[in-house]
Design a protein around this motif. Structure first.
Motif, PDB file in Angstrom:
ATOM      1  N   LYS A   1     -10.320 -22.951  11.585  1.00  0.00           N
ATOM      2  CA  LYS A   1     -10.502 -21.613  11.253  1.00  0.00           C
ATOM      3  C   LYS A   1      -9.180 -21.059  12.090  1.00  0.00           C
ATOM      4  CE  LYS A   1     -13.349 -17.686  11.469  1.00  0.00           C
ATOM      5  NZ  LYS A   1     -14.696 -17.286  11.723  1.00  0.00           N
TER       6      LYS A   1
ATOM      7  N   TYR B   1      -6.152 -18.696  11.165  1.00  0.00           N
ATOM      8  CA  TYR B   1      -5.824 -17.334  11.608  1.00  0.00           C
ATOM      9  C   TYR B   1      -4.536 -17.353  12.425  1.00  0.00           C
ATOM     10  CZ  TYR B   1      -6.795 -13.365  14.791  1.00  0.00           C
ATOM     11  OH  TYR B   1      -6.630 -12.031  15.285  1.00  0.00           O
ATOM     12  N   THR B   2      -4.117 -18.213  13.170  1.00  0.00           N
ATOM     13  CA  THR B   2      -2.727 -18.205  14.080  1.00  0.00           C
ATOM     14  C   THR B   2      -1.659 -18.225  13.069  1.00  0.00           C
ATOM     15  OG1 THR B   2      -4.013 -19.243  15.853  1.00  0.00           O
ATOM     16  CG2 THR B   2      -1.307 -19.133  15.977  1.00  0.00           C
TER      17      THR B   2
ATOM     18  N   ARG C   1      -1.030 -14.822  11.500  1.00  0.00           N
ATOM     19  CA  ARG C   1      -0.494 -14.060  12.309  1.00  0.00           C
ATOM     20  C   ARG C   1       1.070 -14.206  12.372  1.00  0.00           C
ATOM     21  NH1 ARG C   1      -3.235 -13.220  17.908  1.00  0.00           N
ATOM     22  NH2 ARG C   1      -1.687 -11.824  17.997  1.00  0.00           N
TER      23      ARG C   1
ATOM     24  N   GLN D   1      -1.963  -9.720   9.633  1.00  0.00           N
ATOM     25  CA  GLN D   1      -3.161  -9.381  10.556  1.00  0.00           C
ATOM     26  C   GLN D   1      -4.582  -9.641   9.740  1.00  0.00           C
ATOM     27  OE1 GLN D   1      -2.633  -9.339  13.822  1.00  0.00           O
ATOM     28  NE2 GLN D   1      -0.461  -9.360  13.663  1.00  0.00           N
TER      29      GLN D   1
ATOM     30  N   SER E   1     -10.555 -12.086  12.763  1.00  0.00           N
ATOM     31  CA  SER E   1     -10.969 -13.548  12.927  1.00  0.00           C
ATOM     32  C   SER E   1     -12.496 -13.780  12.720  1.00  0.00           C
ATOM     33  CB  SER E   1     -10.938 -13.886  14.431  1.00  0.00           C
ATOM     34  OG  SER E   1     -11.683 -13.083  15.125  1.00  0.00           O
TER      35      SER E   1
ATOM     36  N   ARG F   1     -13.557 -13.612   9.535  1.00  0.00           N
ATOM     37  CA  ARG F   1     -13.519 -14.136   8.345  1.00  0.00           C
ATOM     38  C   ARG F   1     -13.814 -15.290   8.202  1.00  0.00           C
ATOM     39  NH1 ARG F   1     -13.535 -10.391   3.776  1.00  0.00           N
ATOM     40  NH2 ARG F   1     -12.047  -8.710   4.494  1.00  0.00           N
TER      41      ARG F   1
ATOM     42  N   ILE G   1      -9.512 -17.418   5.007  1.00  0.00           N
ATOM     43  CA  ILE G   1      -8.362 -17.258   5.844  1.00  0.00           C
ATOM     44  C   ILE G   1      -7.447 -18.299   5.208  1.00  0.00           C
ATOM     45  CG2 ILE G   1      -7.241 -18.084   8.115  1.00  0.00           C
ATOM     46  CD1 ILE G   1      -9.965 -16.945   9.352  1.00  0.00           C
TER      47      ILE G   1
END
Length: 316
Positions: A102, A106-107, A110, A115, A118, A120, A125
């Protein structure tokens, strides 16, 4: 020592640090990746949506993997951006901590310029990741320190990581090549899933050997000396010094470069006209705070020194 000398030395060493020296192992890595890029571009030109393939680079810490990969991807990324007018054909990031799927997703979002909260769920994602990879026309995703993707080594974790990587490479709408680099633990992820392994080409950076790589290390020192405008003293280009340098660097290619640059820095700071063994001895002392009796550039029987240890001194 004046501030002017310190400032000029810092500038010179920074320029040297920015210089990448090609070596035999890098040439193999470069050739493998060039073929991956050529195949991907050929598929795009022909309108094919074939599954993508990837590349995995493994090796012990300090063997120069990150520097080699950074130089490789920066060059290819710039070339693709210029010739194909892509915004970001290659996305490169270090696997974050904690290395959950996850948080990795997320990273990656980004890094793609998107954006999102986090909070979610992971599936949401990663759906967004695939969408934005296609929107940005990203060809390859590079994950450095990729062994951390399965740091706990559980079967469930390995299955999830392998599934995620395969999904990106086989996405029917926009397949993306995966580039992994990391320590030998990375190999466990590939060996866990034969379907993933067959989609990856592999390159391994071994630790240095005084016998096999002594001359290469001396060539590296001479190369840096030439760029620094600092001639090497006669003993610096002798095989014996190459052995000392490799041992002092704990057989790590990256540390060979660090010690060489630190020695050049010492020579500059002391106004030397050539790079000598004493400069390497000072550089080693600054890195380890060891006594002279534990300095591989000073003592005759340097192989007795454990170069992985710092603060080594005689017991009193």
């Amino acid at each position: 020592m004046s501030n002017d000398i310190i400032h000029k030395t810092a500038e010179k060493v920074a320029a040297l640090r920015d210089h990448f020296i090609h070596h035999e192992r890098f040439e193999l890595l470069e050739a493998r990746f060039a073929m991956l890029v050529a195949k991907r571009l050929s598929d795009l030109d022909a309108g094919r949506s074939s599954e993508a393939h990837g590349l995995a680079l493994s090796g012990p810490s300090g063997t120069g993997k990150s520097a080699a990969m950074h130089h490789l991807l920066a060059g290819v990324g710039q070339q693709l951006s210029t010739t194909r007018h892509w915004d970001a054909p290659i996305i490169s990031l270090r696997v974050p901590s904690p290395a959950t799927l996850k948080f990795v997703g997320y990273t990656l979002l980004r890094a793609l310029g998107y954006q999102i909260s986090s909070e979610r769920q992971a599936w949401y994602i990663w759906d967004l990741v695939r969408h934005h990879l296609k929107e940005r026309q990203v060809l390859f995703v590079h994950l450095d320190e990729a062994q951390d993707l399965a740091s706990r080594g559980t079967k469930h974790e390995l299955n999830a990581v392998a599934s995620m990587l395969k999904t990106l490479m086989t996405d029917p709408d926009w397949p993306v090549g995966i580039i992994l680099s990391g320590t030998p633990e990375l190999e466990d992820i590939l060996n866990h899933d034969p379907q993933l392994a067959r989609r990856m080409q592999t390159v391994h950076f071994n630790s240095l050997s005084p016998v096999a790589h002594g001359n290469d290390v001396l060539d590296l020192v001479e190369n840096y000396c030439k760029r620094a405008g600092l001639p090497p003293a006669p003993g610096i280009v002798e095989p014996a010094h190459g052995e000392r340098l490799i041992h002092a660097a704990a057989n790590q290619f990256g540390l060979v470069i660090e010690l060489t640059l630190a020695a050049i820095e010492q020579a500059f700071l002391n106004g030397a006209r050539q790079l000598a063994s004493r400069d390497f001895a000072r550089a080693y002392h600054l890195r380890t705070a060891c006594d002279d009796s534990f300095n591989p550039f000073i003592i005759p029987d340097f192989y007795r020194v454990d170069a992985r240890q710092v603060f080594s001194r005689e017991k009193r």
